[in-house]
Design an enzyme around this catalytic site. Structure first.
Site, PDB file in Angstrom:
ATOM      1  N   ILE A  13       0.816  -1.224   0.000  1.00 36.30           N
ATOM      2  CA  ILE A  13       0.000   0.000   0.000  1.00 36.30           C
ATOM      3  C   ILE A  13       0.848   1.273   0.000  1.00 36.30           C
ATOM      4  CG2 ILE A  13      -1.927  -1.128   1.180  1.00 36.30           C
ATOM      5  CD1 ILE A  13      -1.040   0.265   3.746  1.00 36.30           C
ATOM      6  N   LYS A  32      13.707  -2.272   9.651  1.00 35.81           N
ATOM      7  CA  LYS A  32      12.683  -3.285   9.383  1.00 35.81           C
ATOM      8  C   LYS A  32      13.217  -4.589   9.953  1.00 35.81           C
ATOM      9  CE  LYS A  32       9.423  -5.159   6.153  1.00 35.81           C
ATOM     10  NZ  LYS A  32       8.673  -4.938   4.913  1.00 35.81           N
TER      11      LYS A  32
END
Length: 211
Positions: A13, A32
């Site tokens: 997204i 991450k």
């Protein structure tokens, strides 16, 4: 511990692009913890390409080959993810942490990303697209966060403008509308930074880091 978590309602997204812009705006480091899928540029490489210096990107704790949910990717690779090792690193400065996919993505056979975020108790930004279907996905994600007492920093929308969709989500979800990152073309570090600064209040994110 000055850190913000960024999660999303789904995969693909634009969450990594948002993280790149937020990291740059805050002069923060990016992390991450788990990367699933090594065939394409890793998200850490994407944020570097979008202007975050490589020196400000922390290495992943786990790098898994197959681009699927971490619990399955780890099983395929024969890797055991140690949940206790997934702790927010103390780096002495601001840190933006990106999750993978959505909140209820399994990290192991027993633990979801939402469970880890609940343990961290850090302000968490929920990224949501503005396309059809996002009201349901976003409100369900907000409920999942509240159920686990994950601190909700607000919702960052990504995509074309949809006033009713954004307002409806924030009204029913009782959350802060942080802003909307529009489609950036061309996707250059400069253009991305300008779009972020024009559509988000950076001082709000700084206050979250100070809490």
């Amino acid at each position: 511990m000055s850190s913000l978590v960024v999660t999303g309602t789904d995969t693909g997204i634009g969450k990594t692009v948002f993280c790149a812009a937020l990291t740059t705006a805050l002069g923060a480091r990016y992390w991450k913890p788990i990367q699933s899928g090594l065939g394409e540029p890793r998200d850490s490489q994407v944020v570097s390409d979008l202007g975050v210096p490589s020196s400000m990107v922390l290495p992943e704790l786990y790098k898994l080959k197959t681009p699927v949910s971490p619990h399955l990717s780890a099983r395929i690779d024969g890797v055991e993810i140690d949940i206790e090792a997934l702790e927010v690193p103390n780096i002495g400065g601001p840190l933006v942490i990106e999750g993978a996919g959505g909140l209820l993505v399994p990290v192991t056979d027993d633990v979801l990303y939402a469970d880890i975020f609940a343990r961290w108790r850090r302000p968490t930004v929920l990224c949501a697209r503005t396309e059809l279907g996002t009201i349901n996905h976003t409100l369900l994600s907000i409920e999942a966060m509240r159920t686990r007492a994950i601190p909700i920093a607000g919702v960052a929308f990504i995509g074309t403008h949809s006033e009713d969709t954004e307002a409806t989500i924030c009204r029913f979800g009782r959350v802060v509308r942080l802003g909307r990152l529009p489609t950036v073309e061309p996707m250059t570090p400069r253009d991305l930074d300008q779009a972020f600064l024009q559509n988000f209040d950076v001082s709000y994110f700084r206050r979250l880091l100070d809490d």
